[in-house]
Design an enzyme around this catalytic site. Structure first.
Site, PDB file in Angstrom:
ATOM      1  CD  GLU A  28      10.166  30.019  90.355  1.00 11.38           C
ATOM      2  OE1 GLU A  28       9.326  30.885  90.081  1.00 11.38           O
ATOM      3  OE2 GLU A  28      10.921  30.088  91.335  1.00 11.38           O
ATOM      4  CE  LYS A 162      11.600  35.662  96.486  1.00 12.85           C
ATOM      5  NZ  LYS A 162      10.892  34.471  96.002  1.00 12.85           N
TER       6      LYS A 162
HETATM    7  N1  PSU Z   1      13.039  33.278  93.428  1.00 15.75           N
HETATM    8  C1  PSU Z   1      13.723  34.163  92.702  1.00 15.75           C
HETATM    9  N2  PSU Z   1      13.047  35.089  91.993  1.00 15.75           N
HETATM   10  C2  PSU Z   1      11.682  35.139  91.984  1.00 15.75           C
HETATM   11  C3  PSU Z   1      10.948  34.205  92.760  1.00 15.75           C
HETATM   12  C4  PSU Z   1      11.682  33.299  93.457  1.00 15.75           C
HETATM   13  O1  PSU Z   1      14.949  34.113  92.688  1.00 15.75           O
HETATM   14  O2  PSU Z   1      11.122  35.985  91.307  1.00 15.75           O
HETATM   15  C5  PSU Z   1       9.453  34.180  92.722  1.00 15.75           C
HETATM   16  C6  PSU Z   1       9.035  32.710  92.753  1.00 15.75           C
HETATM   17  O3  PSU Z   1       8.231  32.471  91.636  1.00 15.75           O
HETATM   18  C7  PSU Z   1       8.256  32.584  94.031  1.00 15.75           C
HETATM   19  C8  PSU Z   1       7.624  33.934  94.099  1.00 15.75           C
HETATM   20  O4  PSU Z   1       7.347  31.524  94.005  1.00 15.75           O
HETATM   21  O5  PSU Z   1       8.717  34.785  93.754  1.00 15.75           O
HETATM   22  C9  PSU Z   1       7.021  34.280  95.432  1.00 15.75           C
HETATM   23  O6  PSU Z   1       6.244  35.423  95.301  1.00 15.75           O
HETATM   24  P1  PSU Z   1       5.305  35.896  96.495  1.00 15.75           P
HETATM   25  O7  PSU Z   1       6.264  36.285  97.581  1.00 15.75           O
HETATM   26  O8  PSU Z   1       4.516  37.049  95.947  1.00 15.75           O
HETATM   27  O9  PSU Z   1       4.458  34.726  96.874  1.00 15.75           O
END
Ligand code: PSU
Ligand code: MN
Length: 312
Positions: A28, A162
């Site tokens: 990503e 996370k």
């Molecule tokens: N993992 C990380 N840092 C990030 C993310 C993931 O270490 O910034 C990002 C990824 O792109 C993931 C997104 O898909 O956060 C998820 O965001 P949300 O919870 O708004 O769906």
């Protein structure tokens, strides 16, 4: 417009690999623009690509530019995405609009697996996927990463979800939506930069060839979605669970006070935790990204071998 009319810009190296059935791992770009700060993000993006290669596969970082989906970034692309401020976070719901409007976009796990499937890439790697947020019973904040896993056929390699999330609810969501979770060479579901979330994984596999067979069997059974494979961070890179919990609780309370919500909350919380740990969590984040990418490379190799064997 049909599926094959979505403009993809595939680098020559990635296109060659896909043509010959060589292993490829998609990555990503939102983690470059939103997960880490410049210049750490550029260095990490390069180290992550090198780790995929060390595992034996070809990296294909996904991003959006000028109405097209980039599948594989050049070194100049990495520098541009890492250093340009204000590139929007593009998740699944945003992808069509950003493609039609033009400009740069940084793909999350969700939109990257959409692009990976379109390009014919089976494996995808990230450090921590999105999941069900803490207090989601009230806010209904569930990452579209999870929903996209029910729709895109990819094998997602990660260090769990996370730590800032509610991991128990995240596991429940995955179970309800029939997304397989296998911990590779570990008993537990990891928590990003923590070795364990305290939750046992539903399955453990120790052999990369078994993982490849399980992934293919999942699809042969008619399932339309992704297959999740977790790998824990290395002990020396990991952060102590108890220590980080207090920091996350404080960051979550601050987010509530500041009225941060929606797609901004992930970045807000991660940065708050980075500050409170004086950069140690960011360091751990980078190490986990690199480690996960290498494992994904190894698993993609085993999967490519399995497919070649089946094809005879
Ligand atoms: N993992 C990380 N840092 C990030 C993310 C993931 O270490 O910034 C990002 C990824 O792109 C993931 C997104 O898909 O956060 C998820 O965001 P949300 O919870 O708004 O769906
Ligand atoms: Mn959200």
């Amino acid at each position: 417009m049909s599926r094959n009319e979505i403009p993809l810009v595939v680098t020559e190296e990635v296109a060659d690999a896909l043509r010959t059935g060589a292993p490829v791992v998609a990555l990503e770009s939102n983690v470059i623009t939103h997960g880490l700060a410049y210049p750490d993000n550029a260095a990490t993006a390069r180290r992550v690509e090198a780790a995929v290669r060390a595992g034996g596969a070809i990296p294909a970082t996904i991003a959006v530019a000028g109405g097209r989906i980039l599948v594989g970034l050049t070194d100049d692309d990495i520098e541009r995405f890492a250093s340009t401020p204000g590139i929007p976070k593009v998740s699944s719901r945003d992808l069509s609009v950003v493609l039609s409007r033009g400009g740069l976009g940084a793909t999350t796990v969700a939109s990257s697996v959409v692009a990976a499937e379109l390009a014919g890439i089976t494996f995808f790697a990230s450090a921590g996927i999105g999941g069900v947020h803490r207090d989601a019973q009230r806010t209904m904040d569930i990452s579209s990463d999870l929903v996209q896993f029910t729709r895109s056929k990819t094998a997602v390699v990660c260090a769990g979800a996370k730590r800032i999330l509610d991991l128990k609810l995240t596991m429940e969501f995955l179970e309800t939506h029939c997304v397989p979770v296998v911990s590779y060479r570990s008993d537990d579901f990891p928590a990003f930069y923590c070795v364990t979330s305290g939750l046992r994984s539903p399955h453990r596999l120790d052999d990369a060839a078994d993982v490849a067979r399980a992934v293919e069997a999942h699809w042969a059974l008619g399932n339309p979605g992704s297959f999740l494979i977790t790998t824990p961070p290395q002990e020396q890179d990991a952060i102590d669970s108890a220590e980080i919990e207090g920091v996350i609780a404080e960051a979550s309370a601050a987010a509530e006070r500041d009225g941060v919500q929606g797609n901004a909350i992930t970045k807000y919380l991660m940065r708050a935790v980075d500050r409170a740990t004086e950069g140690r969590s960011a360091q751990a984040n980078m190490a986990v990204l690199v480690n996960t990418a290498e494992v994904a490379g190894v698993l993609a190799v085993a999967h490519a071998e399995y497919r070649a064997e089946v094809a005879g």
